[in-house]
Design an enzyme around this catalytic site. Structure first.
Site, PDB file in Angstrom:
ATOM      1  N   CYS A   1       0.855  -1.187   0.000  1.00  0.00           N
ATOM      2  CA  CYS A   1       0.000   0.000   0.000  1.00  0.00           C
ATOM      3  C   CYS A   1       0.888   1.233   0.000  1.00  0.00           C
ATOM      4  CB  CYS A   1      -0.874  -0.017   1.249  1.00  0.00           C
ATOM      5  SG  CYS A   1      -1.960   1.400   1.388  1.00  0.00           S
TER       6      CYS A   1
ATOM      7  N   HIS B   1      -9.309  -3.939  -1.014  1.00  0.00           N
ATOM      8  CA  HIS B   1      -8.283  -3.109  -0.371  1.00  0.00           C
ATOM      9  C   HIS B   1      -8.684  -1.626  -0.411  1.00  0.00           C
ATOM     10  CE1 HIS B   1      -3.817  -2.181   0.311  1.00  0.00           C
ATOM     11  NE2 HIS B   1      -4.326  -1.004  -0.030  1.00  0.00           N
ATOM     12  N   GLU B   2      -9.150  -1.171  -1.577  1.00  0.00           N
ATOM     13  CA  GLU B   2      -9.495   0.252  -1.711  1.00  0.00           C
ATOM     14  C   GLU B   2     -10.760   0.606  -0.923  1.00  0.00           C
ATOM     15  OE1 GLU B   2      -7.115   1.928  -2.685  1.00  0.00           O
ATOM     16  OE2 GLU B   2      -6.047   0.325  -3.708  1.00  0.00           O
TER      17      GLU B   2
HETATM   18 NI    NI Z   1      -3.687   0.999   0.001  1.00  0.00          NI
END
Ligand code: NI
Length: 165
Positions: free
Chosen positions: A95, A137-138
């Site tokens: 990330c 994830h987003e």
């Molecule tokens: Ni991220």
């Protein structure tokens, strides 16, 4: 909206907020979305970004797995919600907001999700594999979660990135 985007890093508190839903896509919002797409494309290996990562706590995220998934398209996700989770898989994630770490993260292998597109039109899609992982994830970012929150063990599942100096 910021005129120049800069990434926010952990432990910036904006990464822990629940982002505000978007009510209309006005000109300012479209300009911001364009900036966000360009910014993501400048990051090496960047296949997703969420607005709070650049200090804008609104429910907007970009996912573009097309470099690795044939047929995948760039998705502008406004107010996205996952409605179905299927199967589980563990995969190494990174990330931009935690640039020094990667981790083995357990997530659904296949998801159904809905969102508003750039025209604020409702969309729905089923995806799996890398794109499904990226969408999860987003959307986590929009709800104040980071991938390190999803690891089973901070001791055995989180890895320091090798530095190439
Ligand atoms: Ni991220």
């Amino acid at each position: 909206m910021p005129s120049r985007l800069a990434i926010r890093h952990f432990p910036d508190s904006i990464l822990r907020r629940v982002s505000e839903p978007v009510r209309t896509v006005d000109r300012q919002t479209r300009i911001f979305i364009d900036q966000l797409i360009k910014f993501m494309k400048c990051q090496p290996g960047g296949i997703g970004i969420a607005a709070p990562q650049v200090g804008v706590p609104r429910q907007i995220a970009i996912v573009d797995a097309s470099a690795k998934v044939p047929g995948a398209k760039l998705l502008v996700l406004i107010n996205p919600v996952i409605t179905t989770f299927e199967h589980e898989a563990i995969f190494r994630e990174g990330c931009m907001s935690l640039p020094d770490f990667t981790a083995n993260v357990r997530r659904a292998e296949k998801i159904k999700f809905e969102w508003r597109d750039i025209h604020f039109k409702k969309q729905e899609h089923i995806t799996s594999g890398l794109e499904a992982r990226c969408v999860q994830h987003e959307i986590d970012h929009l709800n104040g979660f980071l991938f390190v929150d999803r690891v089973v063990s901070l001791k055995t599942d989180v890895f320091r990135r090798k530095r190439y100096l």
